[in-house]
Design an enzyme around this catalytic site. Structure first.
Site, PDB file in Angstrom:
ATOM      1  CG  ASP A  15      -2.123   0.838   1.084  1.00  0.00           C
ATOM      2  OD1 ASP A  15      -2.354   1.357  -0.028  1.00  0.00           O
ATOM      3  OD2 ASP A  15      -2.851   1.020   2.073  1.00  0.00           O
ATOM      4  CG  HIS A  32      -0.064   1.596  -9.252  1.00  0.00           C
ATOM      5  ND1 HIS A  32      -0.262   1.345  -7.913  1.00  0.00           N
ATOM      6  CD2 HIS A  32      -1.176   2.263  -9.663  1.00  0.00           C
ATOM      7  CE1 HIS A  32      -1.438   1.846  -7.538  1.00  0.00           C
ATOM      8  NE2 HIS A  32      -2.004   2.404  -8.580  1.00  0.00           N
ATOM      9  CG  LEU A 126       9.552 -16.844  -3.337  1.00  0.00           C
ATOM     10  CD1 LEU A 126       9.595 -16.926  -1.814  1.00  0.00           C
ATOM     11  CD2 LEU A 126       9.757 -15.398  -3.789  1.00  0.00           C
TER      12      LEU A 126
HETATM   13  C1  FPP Z   1      -2.040   0.062  -3.230  1.00  0.00           C
HETATM   14  O1  FPP Z   1      -1.536   1.383  -3.284  1.00  0.00           O
HETATM   15  C2  FPP Z   1      -1.523  -0.710  -4.321  1.00  0.00           C
HETATM   16  C3  FPP Z   1      -2.246  -1.247  -5.335  1.00  0.00           C
HETATM   17  C4  FPP Z   1      -3.705  -1.123  -5.467  1.00  0.00           C
HETATM   18  C5  FPP Z   1      -1.601  -1.978  -6.426  1.00  0.00           C
HETATM   19  C6  FPP Z   1      -0.403  -2.767  -6.071  1.00  0.00           C
HETATM   20  C7  FPP Z   1       0.389  -2.957  -7.299  1.00  0.00           C
HETATM   21  C8  FPP Z   1       1.728  -2.903  -7.405  1.00  0.00           C
HETATM   22  C9  FPP Z   1       2.660  -2.789  -6.274  1.00  0.00           C
HETATM   23  C10 FPP Z   1       2.414  -2.919  -8.699  1.00  0.00           C
HETATM   24  C11 FPP Z   1       2.027  -3.938  -9.617  1.00  0.00           C
HETATM   25  C12 FPP Z   1       2.055  -5.309  -9.079  1.00  0.00           C
HETATM   26  C13 FPP Z   1       2.584  -6.300  -9.743  1.00  0.00           C
HETATM   27  C14 FPP Z   1       2.398  -7.717  -9.312  1.00  0.00           C
HETATM   28  C15 FPP Z   1       3.359  -6.009 -10.930  1.00  0.00           C
HETATM   29  P1  FPP Z   1      -2.561   2.570  -3.421  1.00  0.00           P
HETATM   30  O2  FPP Z   1      -2.714   2.877  -4.861  1.00  0.00           O
HETATM   31  O3  FPP Z   1      -3.833   2.239  -2.714  1.00  0.00           O
HETATM   32  O4  FPP Z   1      -1.796   3.726  -2.707  1.00  0.00           O
HETATM   33  P2  FPP Z   1      -2.443   4.886  -1.829  1.00  0.00           P
HETATM   34  O5  FPP Z   1      -3.044   4.225  -0.614  1.00  0.00           O
HETATM   35  O6  FPP Z   1      -1.287   5.736  -1.513  1.00  0.00           O
HETATM   36  O7  FPP Z   1      -3.473   5.562  -2.664  1.00  0.00           O
END
Ligand code: FPP
Length: 234
Positions: A15, A32, A126
């Site tokens: 997150d 992301h 893994l």
């Molecule tokens: C939450 O941060 C994250 C996500 C909804 C997406 C997670 C994806 C990745 C780390 C990258 C892609 C993954 C792979 C497997 C390639 P948020 O957007 O909710 O952040 P915020 O809380 O700051 O708004």
């Protein structure tokens, strides 16, 4: 970091990508993208530390409600990742499995998933699970439907339904429960992740935003976990 008790299975909620990007006056998708680089480093760190299973939350059943351009950006990033990870996973001996409801994903996406899972099926390092279009409640409902169908077809006896049997209908069948859950980004919630599987899991929360999360932060979480000298009977 010697003498650290290494959890067999770690689950991570990555997150804080959006806030990280906002701080840099960049679009959320940039966060992301940076997050996917962090993930690559953490996979490597997990392998080096001897973690056997790593499960990450990449896209939830709720994430469809985000702005259209962010959903599109995430889908494109995931597709790119799924195709690039064929080579990277084989080179790093990682077995990749996607958990979540794949029925709603388009044919191209499902093809990429099948290809990656097939290509890495015999990797012995893994075991890496990526949750995409995943929701804990949705997973339980899908498992229940499979059991109900078998009951309807008279393939299953109702008295045989217990926790062990239910486990075998989950996306995580054959994967042990996580001992440690890490959530970055400051929120202290489970947000519908692995509800069935994390009934006994230790929780670790950090304010570090996922793109800033380093190997040292990962080791710190494991260190804290290994210091919790608990008798697990609850
Ligand atoms: C939450 O941060 C994250 C996500 C909804 C997406 C997670 C994806 C990745 C780390 C990258 C892609 C993954 C792979 C497997 C390639 P948020 O957007 O909710 O952040 P915020 O809380 O700051 O708004």
């Amino acid at each position: 970091m010697d003498n650290m008790k290494i959890p067999k299975h770690i689950a991570i909620m990555m997150d804080g990508n959006g806030r990280w990007a906002k701080k840099k006056f960049m679009p959320r998708t940039f966060g992301h993208m940076q997050g996917s680089k962090t993930l690559e480093n953490i996979c490597k760190a997990a392998s080096d530390l001897g973690v056997e299973y790593l499960t990450v939350y990449a896209f939830s059943t709720e994430n469809w409600k985000r702005p259209k351009d962010e959903v599109e950006g995430l889908m494109n990033l995931l597709k790119k990742y799924l195709s690039e990870y064929v080579e990277i996973s084989v080179n790093n001996n990682m077995r990749v499995k996607i958990i979540g409801n794949m029925e709603k994903m388009d044919d191209e996406f499902q093809g990429l998933v099948n290809n990656l899972e097939k290509a890495t099926a015999n990797c012995t390092g893994l075991k890496f699970q990526i949750a995409i279009n995943y929701g804990g409640k949705d997973e339980i409902i899908r498992a229940t439907k499979k059991i109900a169908l078998e009951y309807f077809n008279k393939d299953i006896d109702i008295s045989k339904i217990n926790e062990e049997l239910f486990d075998t209908y989950m996306d995580t069948a054959d994967i042990p429960e996580p001992e440690l859950f890490i959530r970055t980004g400051g929120e202290r919630r489970l947000s519908n992740f692995l509800l069935w599987e994390m009934a006994h899991t230790e929780m670790y929360f950090t304010d570090v935003l996922w793109p800033d999360f380093k190997k040292e932060d990962f080791e710190k979480a494991i260190f804290k976990y290994s210091k919790r000298d608990k008798v697990c009977n609850n």
